[in-house]
Design a protein around this motif. Structure first.
Motif, short mmCIF file in Angstrom:
data_model
loop_
_atom_site.label_atom_id
_atom_site.label_comp_id
_atom_site.label_asym_id
_atom_site.label_seq_id
_atom_site.Cartn_x
_atom_site.Cartn_y
_atom_site.Cartn_z
N UNK A 256 6.79 7.22 1.87
CA UNK A 256 8.01 6.74 2.50
C UNK A 256 7.64 5.91 3.73
N UNK A 257 8.41 4.87 3.96
CA UNK A 257 8.12 4.01 5.11
C UNK A 257 9.41 3.34 5.58
N UNK B 171 0.82 -1.20 0.00
CA UNK B 171 0.00 0.00 0.00
C UNK B 171 0.86 1.26 0.00
N UNK B 172 1.94 1.25 0.77
CA UNK B 172 2.85 2.41 0.78
C UNK B 172 3.50 2.59 -0.58
N UNK C 103 11.31 -1.73 -2.00
CA UNK C 103 10.23 -2.71 -2.14
C UNK C 103 10.78 -4.13 -2.20
N UNK C 104 11.76 -4.37 -3.06
CA UNK C 104 12.33 -5.71 -3.19
C UNK C 104 13.01 -6.14 -1.89
N UNK C 105 13.70 -5.22 -1.23
CA UNK C 105 14.37 -5.57 0.02
C UNK C 105 13.38 -5.87 1.13
N UNK C 106 12.30 -5.09 1.18
CA UNK C 106 11.29 -5.31 2.22
C UNK C 106 10.57 -6.64 2.00
N UNK D 145 14.48 -2.17 7.39
CA UNK D 145 14.61 -1.77 5.98
C UNK D 145 14.29 -0.29 5.89
N UNK D 146 15.30 0.50 5.53
CA UNK D 146 15.15 1.94 5.46
C UNK D 146 14.62 2.37 4.09
N UNK D 147 14.11 3.61 4.00
CA UNK D 147 13.60 4.11 2.71
C UNK D 147 14.72 4.53 1.77
#
Length: 316
Positions: free
Chosen positions: A285-286, A278-279, A302-305, A295-297
């Motif tokens: 930013x999340x 959703x973000x 996206x792939x890392x999260x 996992x930083x912005x």
């Protein structure tokens, strides 16, 4: 199918080495007659027996001609696979319960056209492939992801019955590659718009729409600021600049601790996965908080999260 065939094949496939690059040679190619080939062999044997009994010269000619055709079919079927090069290509993950694409590349370094079929050891549809002389082609074999985590590529069977359909030449290959199964997203609207702090980027109250110019992409630019049309035409990453630059954006905190301890691990991960998507969809930013991982912005978040959620294991 014989009752012991499937376990025996599984034991044999586990003994095959994993390879990211493979070249099929004499030791890797197996030959068996097809049903039509067996029928033709029986016909040749019946004609030969008749020739022995009745001393008919033309029957001898027909019998040996059929045997010669079978021998030529063996050679031609073997050439369909001999020297074929197989390579692994990078594949994207998918969510649990979906089919993921296992991407492979076939290289033909000879002057013959190859007519091939590919199938996963798990079954499914056969993938036809016509590989021209001195050419290469990418093919995709699908794999069903039944659980979260990393999945190895299935063993791939390649075969061909060209050109006569009398002999089946086949080989097996275990690609040295894997893909990720992300948690199945579960809606979690209760935590969708909470847990945020000020950070860099665009704020809801400062959302100016007056376009100024295109500038060089900078770390922290949202997907909304990226000039996608320029990227498609020129393969250059650029960002849109506005007359009044944004001063701040809400930094959403997606944390493992947002959920009660009674909620099981998979449900937590599925809800966090939905919030990440959703973000990303809204260009927000999340920061993702997991036990032992954050996992930083930054670009590629996206792939890392999703990878962190897919491979998450509770610390012991």
């Amino acid at each position: 199918m014989l009752p012991f065939r499937k376990p025996l094949r599984g034991w044999w496939l586990r003994r095959l080495p994993k390879e990211s690059v493979c070249r099929l040679g004499q030791r890797r190619i197996y030959l068996l007659p097809t049903r039509f080939g067996l029928l033709l062999l029986l016909v040749a044997a019946a004609v030969w027996v008749g020739a022995l009994n009745y001393a008919v010269s033309l029957a001898y000619v027909l019998a040996f001609w059929l045997l010669g055709l079978l021998l030529v079919a063996v050679l031609m079927a073997y050439r369909q696979l001999s020297g074929l090069q197989l390579q692994v290509q990078e594949s994207e993950g998918a969510f649990v319960g979906q089919f993921a694409d296992c991407r492979l590349r076939l290289l033909n370094t000879t002057a013959i056209t190859r007519q091939l079929l590919l199938q996963s050891e798990q079954g499914g549809e056969c993938v036809p492939c016509t590989l021209a002389a001195m050419a290469e082609q990418s093919v995709t074999v699908v794999q069903l992801l039944k659980r979260r985590g990393r999945h190895a590529y299935p063993a791939i069977q390649l075969w061909s019955t060209a050109p006569f359909g009398l002999i089946r030449a086949f080989s097996w290959w275990r690609p040295d590659a894997s893909l990720l199964a992300y948690p199945l997203p579960l809606p979690d609207r209760e935590h969708q718009d909470c847990h945020h702090e000020n950070g860099r980027g665009r704020n809801r109250g400062d959302d100016e729409e007056d376009f100024s110019h295109l500038g060089e992409y900078r770390q922290g630019d949202t997907p909304r600021q990226i000039a996608w049309s320029v990227l498609a035409r020129r393969d250059v990453l650029a960002s849109k600049r506005f007359a009044s630059q944004p001063r701040g954006q809400a930094l959403h905190q997606l944390a493992w601790q947002d959920y009660p301890a009674t909620l099981d691990v998979e449900s937590r991960l599925s809800r966090l996965c939905w919030r990440v998507l959703q973000c990303e969809k809204a260009g927000q930013h999340y920061r993702l908080h997991l036990p032992g991982c954050m996992v930083e912005p930054w670009p590629g978040q996206r792939e890392q999260a999703l990878a962190a959620l897919a491979e998450f294991r509770l610390p012991v």
